[in-house]
Motif scaffolding. Structure first.
Motif, PDB file in Angstrom:
ATOM      1  N   UNK A  40       0.860  -1.189   0.000  1.00 32.00           N
ATOM      2  CA  UNK A  40       0.000   0.000   0.000  1.00 32.00           C
ATOM      3  C   UNK A  40       0.894   1.235   0.000  1.00 32.00           C
ATOM      4  N   UNK A  41       0.289   2.386  -0.218  1.00 31.50           N
ATOM      5  CA  UNK A  41       1.100   3.613  -0.219  1.00 31.50           C
ATOM      6  C   UNK A  41       1.689   3.868   1.161  1.00 31.50           C
ATOM      7  N   UNK A  42       1.051   3.336   2.210  1.00 34.34           N
ATOM      8  CA  UNK A  42       1.620   3.528   3.545  1.00 34.34           C
ATOM      9  C   UNK A  42       2.808   2.599   3.787  1.00 34.34           C
ATOM     10  N   UNK A  43       2.788   1.401   3.158  1.00 29.90           N
ATOM     11  CA  UNK A  43       3.986   0.551   3.241  1.00 29.90           C
ATOM     12  C   UNK A  43       5.166   1.297   2.608  1.00 29.90           C
ATOM     13  N   UNK A  44       4.898   1.856   1.444  1.00 33.44           N
ATOM     14  CA  UNK A  44       5.964   2.579   0.732  1.00 33.44           C
ATOM     15  C   UNK A  44       6.425   3.796   1.512  1.00 33.44           C
ATOM     16  N   UNK A  45       5.452   4.606   1.930  1.00 35.27           N
ATOM     17  CA  UNK A  45       5.764   5.900   2.557  1.00 35.27           C
ATOM     18  C   UNK A  45       6.518   5.715   3.875  1.00 35.27           C
ATOM     19  N   UNK A  46       6.038   4.807   4.717  1.00 36.03           N
ATOM     20  CA  UNK A  46       6.644   4.683   6.059  1.00 36.03           C
ATOM     21  C   UNK A  46       8.002   3.984   5.997  1.00 36.03           C
ATOM     22  N   UNK A  47       8.257   3.246   4.911  1.00 37.23           N
ATOM     23  CA  UNK A  47       9.570   2.583   4.788  1.00 37.23           C
ATOM     24  C   UNK A  47      10.613   3.462   4.109  1.00 37.23           C
ATOM     25  N   UNK A  48      10.233   4.696   3.814  1.00 34.88           N
ATOM     26  CA  UNK A  48      11.220   5.674   3.336  1.00 34.88           C
ATOM     27  C   UNK A  48      11.743   6.422   4.561  1.00 34.88           C
ATOM     28  N   UNK A  49      13.028   6.266   4.818  1.00 35.67           N
ATOM     29  CA  UNK A  49      13.598   6.810   6.044  1.00 35.67           C
ATOM     30  C   UNK A  49      13.270   8.300   6.195  1.00 35.67           C
ATOM     31  N   UNK A  50      12.857   8.654   7.404  1.00 34.77           N
ATOM     32  CA  UNK A  50      12.605  10.071   7.694  1.00 34.77           C
ATOM     33  C   UNK A  50      11.164  10.494   7.536  1.00 34.77           C
ATOM     34  N   UNK A  51      10.352   9.645   6.914  1.00 34.89           N
ATOM     35  CA  UNK A  51       8.957  10.052   6.684  1.00 34.89           C
ATOM     36  C   UNK A  51       8.094   9.989   7.929  1.00 34.89           C
ATOM     37  N   UNK A  52       8.557   9.194   8.910  1.00 32.81           N
ATOM     38  CA  UNK A  52       7.751   9.087  10.146  1.00 32.81           C
ATOM     39  C   UNK A  52       8.689   9.265  11.335  1.00 32.81           C
ATOM     40  N   UNK A  53       8.121   9.474  12.482  1.00 37.03           N
ATOM     41  CA  UNK A  53       8.914   9.642  13.698  1.00 37.03           C
ATOM     42  C   UNK A  53       9.836   8.433  13.883  1.00 37.03           C
ATOM     43  N   UNK A  54      11.137   8.714  13.940  1.00 42.53           N
ATOM     44  CA  UNK A  54      12.166   7.667  14.073  1.00 42.53           C
ATOM     45  C   UNK A  54      12.051   6.628  12.955  1.00 42.53           C
ATOM     46  N   UNK A  55      11.481   7.043  11.849  1.00 44.31           N
ATOM     47  CA  UNK A  55      11.314   6.155  10.677  1.00 44.31           C
ATOM     48  C   UNK A  55      10.587   4.866  11.033  1.00 44.31           C
ATOM     49  N   UNK A  56       9.650   4.972  11.975  1.00 41.62           N
ATOM     50  CA  UNK A  56       8.877   3.792  12.371  1.00 41.62           C
ATOM     51  C   UNK A  56       7.860   3.447  11.276  1.00 41.62           C
ATOM     52  N   UNK A  57       7.549   2.169  11.165  1.00 42.29           N
ATOM     53  CA  UNK A  57       6.651   1.706  10.088  1.00 42.29           C
ATOM     54  C   UNK A  57       5.535   0.835  10.671  1.00 42.29           C
ATOM     55  N   UNK A  58       4.575   0.522   9.801  1.00 40.01           N
ATOM     56  CA  UNK A  58       3.515  -0.416  10.200  1.00 40.01           C
ATOM     57  C   UNK A  58       3.835  -1.836   9.771  1.00 40.01           C
TER      58      UNK A  58
END
Ligand code: GCO
Length: 461
Positions: A40-58
């Motif tokens: 999903x776009x969230x898999x892609x987005x959150x696995x790009x370093x820096x996009x989330x707090x401490x680059x955490x993902x789902x």
């Protein structure tokens, strides 16, 4: 009469009220790339370093994919009679297309629905809580008419497959947030930075997708289903004097006017920019930001059965001498959540009345809650007194709205467990159940038992 405790108000709540909790696929499931699930776009987005707090993902999240029975056992212990969750579109249709179905993904949601029914917990399905198949985004996403066609086909399939066991469906969660954070500010997936005009066009595409989905779901359902969507946006409330004194009617009307005024600072975070089109068939007013009105709104509003509201806080308003709205600044030290959102219970009363007066639909509170800096104390428990106080205050105000005549059908607490709070990552804990992420241990918080007792009180009325 003491009205400082929800126990004094619970008798105002209607019969068959749906006491529930809410979640969303990307925020809790994990299993992001297993058993045939598409990206999903969230898999892609959150696995790009820096996009989330401490680059955490789902990628793992609460590993609900493997713990769903344990979680539903806890829901049964909590005593809720409904559970709002979302389906990950690419877990069922890996590339979004309706001709490529992923059976393990279907089985996962079949198992959730069937296990909920074992405990008389009514599943409420949201079709789209932001995890768009990446393949479709790569082909233009919501701007591509094919994506809207595929969403329509996905919706029809979900309705046909689940409507023998699920009655309530939300098409889209928070179109306002999708357009604003995902496509304008870019802090959510897919991380786009569109100008106002393209952002409003994106919002229109979501309204079109919603309208097509409603019609397709009705035509595919095996039995009568109830369809709505979950809206969010700035809501306002009048200055409320201490004690039982009522607000000035001029302040009430100023708050109502402010709640539905689209202007430069509220153009993406207000209910009317989607609800006026999707419910009333009226063009939302974008004149204050120089955007031309949509000219097809009468085609965007197939009848729906309820309006879902995600309400967290609002703005206090008074009327100036001419009756115009004045926003009350928060005083120093105003109560706030861990996410620094203001705690404003009165919005659950007056904001709800304003929405109900405008849209005249039965209302589900699809989300309400707060993030707290929850920790496991030395006694092994999570003493989230802030959440209990928040719940007590907001539910009292919900009781006032019901007493004032608002047709409220249910309350889904956000959230059942702590989970992935999008770009804020895992620090923000919204759950009634604490998640110890390294061990995936679930710990019901004190608020879990408070909510459990409230629901039991209601059942004993
Ligand atoms: C939203 C989403 C939820 C959030 C919750 C707390 O409203 O942003 O529906 O997924 O996690 O509201 O922000």
């Amino acid at each position: 009469m003491g009205d400082l405790n929800i126990s004094d108000w619970i008798k105002n709540f209607p019969a068959n009220f749906k006491w529930g909790a809410a979640s969303s696929s990307y925020q809790i499931e994990g299993g992001y790339n297993i058993d045939g699930k598409g990206a999903s776009i969230w898999d892609t987005f959150s696995n790009i370093s820096g996009n989330t707090s401490r680059s955490e993902t789902g990628n793992i999240a609460c590993d609900h994919y493997h713990h769903f029975r344990e979680d539903i056992d806890l829901m049964h212990k909590l005593g809720i009679n409904s559970y709002r969750f979302s389906i990950s579109w690419p877990r069922i249709f890996p590339d979004g297309r309706p001709d490529h179905i992923n059976s393990p993904g279907v089985k996962f949601y079949d198992d959730i629905v069937d296990y909920c029914h074992q405990f008389d917990i009514e599943p409420i399905i949201t079709l789209f809580h932001w995890d768009l198949p990446q393949v479709l985004e790569d082909q233009g996403g919501w701007f591509n008419p094919q994506t809207i066609l595929y969403f329509e086909r996905y919706a029809a399939w979900v309705s046909q497959h689940f409507s023998n066991r699920v009655t309530y469906f939300c098409t889209i969660n928070e179109p306002q947030i999708i357009s604003n954070l995902g496509y304008h500010l870019g802090i959510h997936a897919p991380g786009r930075h569109l100008d106002k005009e393209r952002t409003i066009t994106l919002l229109h595409q979501l309204a079109l997708a919603h309208s097509k989905a409603v019609t397709a779901m009705r035509n595919s359902a095996q039995q009568d289903i109830k369809i709505g969507f979950a809206s969010t946006g700035r809501l306002c409330y009048p200055h409320c004097p201490k004690g039982n004194a009522l607000p000035l009617s001029s302040d009430i009307e100023a708050a109502r006017s402010a709640a539905f005024t689209t202007n430069e600072d509220s153009w993406t975070f207000c209910h009317q920019i989607f609800c006026d089109a999707a419910i009333l068939g009226k063009a939302p007013d974008f004149s204050s930001i120089g955007i031309a009105p949509w000219d097809d709104c009468e085609t965007l509003c197939p009848a729906i059965d309820f309006l879902g509201l995600n309400i967290y806080n609002g703005s206090e308003v008074t009327a100036d001498a001419s009756g115009n709205p004045l926003f009350t600044p928060h005083y120093t030290g105003f109560p706030r959540t861990a996410l620094k959102w203001p705690v404003t219970p009165a919005v659950m009363n007056y904001g709800l009345q304003f929405i109900y007066d405008r849209y005249h639909l039965p209302i589900f509170i699809c989300e309400n809650g707060l993030s707290c800096n929850d920790v496991v104390s030395l006694d092994g428990k999570v003493h989230d007194t802030n959440r209990i106080d928040f719940l007590n205050r907001y539910l009292i105000e919900l009781g006032r709205a019901i007493q004032a005549g608002v047709d409220v059908r249910g309350y889904m607490h956000w959230s059942f467990t702590d989970n992935f709070e999008w770009h804020s990552g895992y620090d923000e804990r919204f759950g009634l159940v604490y998640i110890d992420y390294p061990s995936q241990k679930r710990i019901p918080k004190d608020s879990f038992y408070w909510y459990k007792n409230l629901i039991r009180e209601y059942k004993m009325l």
